[in-house]
Design an enzyme around this catalytic site. Sequence first.
Site, PDB file in Angstrom:
ATOM      1  N   CYS A   2       0.859  -1.169   0.000  1.00 55.91           N
ATOM      2  CA  CYS A   2       0.000   0.000   0.000  1.00 55.91           C
ATOM      3  C   CYS A   2       0.903   1.229   0.000  1.00 55.91           C
ATOM      4  O   CYS A   2       2.113   1.112   0.112  1.00 55.91           O
ATOM      5  CB  CYS A   2      -0.848   0.058   1.268  1.00 55.91           C
ATOM      6  SG  CYS A   2      -1.782  -1.433   1.574  1.00 55.91           S
ATOM      7  N   ARG A  27       1.318   1.709  -5.978  1.00 56.12           N
ATOM      8  CA  ARG A  27       1.470   0.763  -4.869  1.00 56.12           C
ATOM      9  C   ARG A  27       0.141   0.118  -4.456  1.00 56.12           C
ATOM     10  O   ARG A  27       0.117  -0.746  -3.579  1.00 56.12           O
ATOM     11  CB  ARG A  27       2.068   1.470  -3.649  1.00 56.12           C
ATOM     12  CG  ARG A  27       3.440   2.047  -3.886  1.00 56.12           C
ATOM     13  CD  ARG A  27       3.949   2.740  -2.635  1.00 56.12           C
ATOM     14  NE  ARG A  27       4.116   1.804  -1.539  1.00 56.12           N
ATOM     15  CZ  ARG A  27       5.202   1.093  -1.326  1.00 56.12           C
ATOM     16  NH1 ARG A  27       6.222   1.205  -2.125  1.00 56.12           N
ATOM     17  NH2 ARG A  27       5.263   0.269  -0.300  1.00 56.12           N
ATOM     18  N   TRP A  75      -3.895  -1.812  -1.181  1.00 55.19           N
ATOM     19  CA  TRP A  75      -3.786  -3.026  -1.979  1.00 55.19           C
ATOM     20  C   TRP A  75      -4.147  -4.141  -1.010  1.00 55.19           C
ATOM     21  O   TRP A  75      -3.347  -4.512  -0.160  1.00 55.19           O
ATOM     22  CB  TRP A  75      -2.353  -3.165  -2.483  1.00 55.19           C
ATOM     23  CG  TRP A  75      -2.139  -4.291  -3.438  1.00 55.19           C
ATOM     24  CD1 TRP A  75      -1.516  -5.471  -3.160  1.00 55.19           C
ATOM     25  CD2 TRP A  75      -2.503  -4.348  -4.807  1.00 55.19           C
ATOM     26  NE1 TRP A  75      -1.479  -6.256  -4.284  1.00 55.19           N
ATOM     27  CE2 TRP A  75      -2.071  -5.592  -5.303  1.00 55.19           C
ATOM     28  CE3 TRP A  75      -3.158  -3.456  -5.660  1.00 55.19           C
ATOM     29  CZ2 TRP A  75      -2.280  -5.970  -6.622  1.00 55.19           C
ATOM     30  CZ3 TRP A  75      -3.349  -3.851  -6.975  1.00 55.19           C
ATOM     31  CH2 TRP A  75      -2.912  -5.091  -7.437  1.00 55.19           C
ATOM     32  N   ASN A  99       0.993   0.336   6.190  1.00 54.38           N
ATOM     33  CA  ASN A  99       1.404  -0.469   5.035  1.00 54.38           C
ATOM     34  C   ASN A  99       2.224  -1.626   5.592  1.00 54.38           C
ATOM     35  O   ASN A  99       3.188  -1.415   6.313  1.00 54.38           O
ATOM     36  CB  ASN A  99       2.258   0.411   4.096  1.00 54.38           C
ATOM     37  CG  ASN A  99       2.978  -0.396   3.037  1.00 54.38           C
ATOM     38  OD1 ASN A  99       4.045  -0.018   2.578  1.00 54.38           O
ATOM     39  ND2 ASN A  99       2.416  -1.516   2.639  1.00 54.38           N
ATOM     40  N   GLY A 100       1.788  -2.859   5.277  1.00 56.80           N
ATOM     41  CA  GLY A 100       2.503  -4.033   5.790  1.00 56.80           C
ATOM     42  C   GLY A 100       1.503  -5.079   6.233  1.00 56.80           C
ATOM     43  O   GLY A 100       0.330  -5.033   5.832  1.00 56.80           O
ATOM     44  N   GLU A 475       9.771 -20.316 -18.742  1.00 54.64           N
ATOM     45  CA  GLU A 475       9.595 -18.934 -18.290  1.00 54.64           C
ATOM     46  C   GLU A 475      10.774 -18.062 -18.729  1.00 54.64           C
ATOM     47  O   GLU A 475      10.587 -16.911 -19.147  1.00 54.64           O
ATOM     48  CB  GLU A 475       9.418 -18.916 -16.756  1.00 54.64           C
ATOM     49  CG  GLU A 475       9.330 -17.548 -16.115  1.00 54.64           C
ATOM     50  CD  GLU A 475       8.176 -16.680 -16.632  1.00 54.64           C
ATOM     51  OE1 GLU A 475       7.294 -17.170 -17.348  1.00 54.64           O
ATOM     52  OE2 GLU A 475       8.191 -15.470 -16.308  1.00 54.64           O
ATOM     53  N   LYS A 479      10.335 -14.791 -21.069  1.00 57.90           N
ATOM     54  CA  LYS A 479      10.824 -13.444 -20.696  1.00 57.90           C
ATOM     55  C   LYS A 479      11.630 -12.850 -21.849  1.00 57.90           C
ATOM     56  O   LYS A 479      11.455 -11.703 -22.217  1.00 57.90           O
ATOM     57  CB  LYS A 479      11.729 -13.499 -19.457  1.00 57.90           C
ATOM     58  CG  LYS A 479      11.089 -13.639 -18.121  1.00 57.90           C
ATOM     59  CD  LYS A 479      10.278 -12.480 -17.652  1.00 57.90           C
ATOM     60  CE  LYS A 479       8.894 -12.498 -18.130  1.00 57.90           C
ATOM     61  NZ  LYS A 479       7.822 -13.241 -17.728  1.00 57.90           N
ATOM     62  N   GLU A 482       9.430 -11.939 -24.882  1.00 58.99           N
ATOM     63  CA  GLU A 482       8.536 -10.800 -24.639  1.00 58.99           C
ATOM     64  C   GLU A 482       9.228  -9.462 -24.830  1.00 58.99           C
ATOM     65  O   GLU A 482       8.645  -8.541 -25.388  1.00 58.99           O
ATOM     66  CB  GLU A 482       7.995 -10.856 -23.196  1.00 58.99           C
ATOM     67  CG  GLU A 482       6.912 -11.899 -22.994  1.00 58.99           C
ATOM     68  CD  GLU A 482       6.440 -11.968 -21.546  1.00 58.99           C
ATOM     69  OE1 GLU A 482       5.238 -12.046 -21.311  1.00 58.99           O
ATOM     70  OE2 GLU A 482       7.301 -11.955 -20.630  1.00 58.99           O
ATOM     71  N   HIS A 498      15.602 -35.644 -29.270  1.00 64.52           N
ATOM     72  CA  HIS A 498      14.523 -36.186 -30.105  1.00 64.52           C
ATOM     73  C   HIS A 498      14.086 -35.212 -31.186  1.00 64.52           C
ATOM     74  O   HIS A 498      12.939 -35.244 -31.619  1.00 64.52           O
ATOM     75  CB  HIS A 498      13.329 -36.570 -29.221  1.00 64.52           C
ATOM     76  CG  HIS A 498      13.673 -37.660 -28.254  1.00 64.52           C
ATOM     77  ND1 HIS A 498      14.050 -38.922 -28.633  1.00 64.52           N
ATOM     78  CD2 HIS A 498      13.727 -37.655 -26.900  1.00 64.52           C
ATOM     79  CE1 HIS A 498      14.313 -39.659 -27.571  1.00 64.52           C
ATOM     80  NE2 HIS A 498      14.126 -38.892 -26.498  1.00 64.52           N
ATOM     81  N   LYS A 594      -0.627  -6.012 -20.535  1.00 61.51           N
ATOM     82  CA  LYS A 594      -0.435  -6.564 -19.190  1.00 61.51           C
ATOM     83  C   LYS A 594      -1.552  -7.525 -18.840  1.00 61.51           C
ATOM     84  O   LYS A 594      -1.341  -8.542 -18.196  1.00 61.51           O
ATOM     85  CB  LYS A 594      -0.380  -5.407 -18.192  1.00 61.51           C
ATOM     86  CG  LYS A 594      -0.091  -5.814 -16.772  1.00 61.51           C
ATOM     87  CD  LYS A 594       1.356  -6.182 -16.594  1.00 61.51           C
ATOM     88  CE  LYS A 594       1.646  -6.853 -15.269  1.00 61.51           C
ATOM     89  NZ  LYS A 594       2.780  -7.778 -15.359  1.00 61.51           N
TER      90      LYS A 594
HETATM   91  C1  G6P Z   1      -0.643 -11.601 -20.567  1.00 64.40           C
HETATM   92  C2  G6P Z   1       0.615 -10.978 -19.975  1.00 64.40           C
HETATM   93  C3  G6P Z   1       1.497 -12.064 -19.347  1.00 64.40           C
HETATM   94  C4  G6P Z   1       0.694 -12.854 -18.320  1.00 64.40           C
HETATM   95  C5  G6P Z   1      -0.573 -13.452 -18.954  1.00 64.40           C
HETATM   96  C6  G6P Z   1      -1.484 -14.053 -17.901  1.00 64.40           C
HETATM   97  O1  G6P Z   1      -0.314 -12.349 -21.677  1.00 64.40           O
HETATM   98  O2  G6P Z   1       1.348 -10.275 -20.961  1.00 64.40           O
HETATM   99  O3  G6P Z   1       2.613 -11.466 -18.692  1.00 64.40           O
HETATM  100  O4  G6P Z   1       1.490 -13.872 -17.791  1.00 64.40           O
HETATM  101  O5  G6P Z   1      -1.314 -12.435 -19.605  1.00 64.40           O
HETATM  102  O6  G6P Z   1      -1.942 -13.029 -17.069  1.00 64.40           O
HETATM  103  P1  G6P Z   1      -2.554 -13.240 -15.625  1.00 64.40           P
HETATM  104  O7  G6P Z   1      -2.922 -11.863 -15.180  1.00 64.40           O
HETATM  105  O8  G6P Z   1      -3.745 -14.124 -15.772  1.00 64.40           O
HETATM  106  O9  G6P Z   1      -1.502 -13.872 -14.774  1.00 64.40           O
END
Ligand code: G6P
Length: 599
Positions: A2, A27, A75, A99-100, A475, A479, A482, A498, A594
């Site tokens: 927060c 935040r 948050w 906050n915490g 992953e 990354k 992306e 294979h 996002k």
């Molecule tokens: C989008 C974002 C990814 C994320 C995916 C799932 O493709 O660009 O970074 O992992 O959605 O999003 P979520 O909010 O469901 O984790």
Amino acid sequence: MCGIVGYIGSKDIKKILLEGLKELEYRGYDSAGIAILQNNELKIYKAVGKLENLINKTKDLKTEGFGIGIGHTRWATHGKPTELNAHPHMGEYSYVVHNGIIENFKEIKKELNDVRFISQTDTEVIVHLFEKYLQDLNDPLKAFKATIDRLQGAYAILLITKADPSKIFFAKKGSPLIVGRDGEEIYFASSDAPLIGHAKEVHYLDDGEWGYAQLGEVVVYHGDRAIDLDFKPLTLNKELAQKGGYRFFMEKEIYEQSDVITETMMGRIKDEEIEFEELDQEFLHGIHSIKICACGTSYHAGLSGSYLIEKLARIPVMCEIASEFRYKEPILQKETLFVVISQSGETADTLEALKMAKDAGLKTLAICNVDNSSIVRLADRTILTRAGIEKGVASTKAFTTQLMVLWMLALYLAQQKGIDPKKISRELEAMRKTPQALKVDPDLHERIRRLSKRYLHGHGFFFIGRDIFYPLALEGALKLKEISYLHAEGYPAGEMKHGPIALADPELFTIALMPKNLLYEKTKSNVEELSARDSTICAISPVAFELADDFIKVQNADHYMLEYYEMAVALQILAMEIAIRLGNDVDMPRNLAKSVTVE
Ligand code: G6P
């Protein structure tokens, strides 16, 4: 996570608090509130949702003249984002923002049995505890000290009270808090950004520091000892301040992971066991298998979690990509627990999969970062990851916190099944070291930055690993894709022979995840096969590998999960440094969003 702000002075308090909160919206933004003490009159305003709602609500409020005030943007971690749960929280004549997470709030709540609590938050106990001590001790400073002495967990706190209407009492442990001043005027905030343009100099409070401020005076103690303040001039660049001095939000979020993971664990790891207030035996009764469904990075956390749950709790788990799951006419059986994972809680495919499971009568659990999101509202139960807002499109801290929840869930299920406590104890020992494994070592960052220059061209990357390091390889590759726009694939190391090994040549880069504690020799053989075919190898491992062209050394090697976490950070940094060298927008990569709320 927060954001909190505070002000003492004669400028327009409402304006200063609301503008400060605006800077802290990154935040948290599920609700917000301010409390102002002026002419011995206390005023409080709260609103659910974005800060705009609070701004509208306070449109007619006039606050010229001297006064003190505190504000908060929330948050949610304990209790839904409602007006009652929004801060400031109030006692009879005092108000607090926090906050915490107060870990022992339940215990304190029990003790304060004559108090009527109106929120579900952990924070509300602070203000009631303060008023109780004030009754006993008749001294606000002593009462505040007695209050913070009772609190376990993490906090940045600002408290105002009619019992001493010229002061703001404050304390910091674990969560950030800065005090700033300009002449007589005093400011507080969770980060630099709200202070820019107001405070001329700032003191960054350290853990354990607490005290009070009034016009022209800030007094700080550590324990019982008053300390000398170390005021420094404040930077003038707002954007830099919001990014905490980092070049990108993604970089800030990578560095934040070590602290954020502590919030994920807080109150959930008890001495020798895992506790989830979100779960109970009745909910899990009759569950014989688990299905996990998610998209993108969350899917990779889910797949990693499926290895952990099978390994530790010996319960069969299937992890599926939500967009595939929806159209495959899945067989859904009532004794399957349906788990969805989502950072945003709004991803359309994941939400639809959850609806299907609910319609089929399955018990559902969401692992999510955003309380009150569509997925959280729909699922039977939710475990929040508590990562705070993630701004970089390429997910980092959301991933590592999701995985922590899954690791804790695996252990929780193992406990329920009565699995050997010694095994659980070993896992807990490793779990407690995770913040250390996630801490970015500046030397490691610099090493990765330097070696990244070799990986800007070529005809592709293979990220390889075995067992739980296979989803991590996925992953790592995601990354890189992306944000660098380079072609990268994650592959199980043992599967390269294979087919994909046909691609091996010096222009094919292999990023090899070689943990010491899990199938080291097996992975090594697979990497040797690639090296023999001239692929360029970058090994990430605690063990030096003589055939590697580049080597990133892992320091935390007591347990495979600590290796996992340290490698996750190394992969995030590698992707980011390559993207920076290629001149890409790290926080807002092309073609991506996002949160994807369409099919
Ligand atoms: C989008 C974002 C990814 C994320 C995916 C799932 O493709 O660009 O970074 O992992 O959605 O999003 P979520 O909010 O469901 O984790």
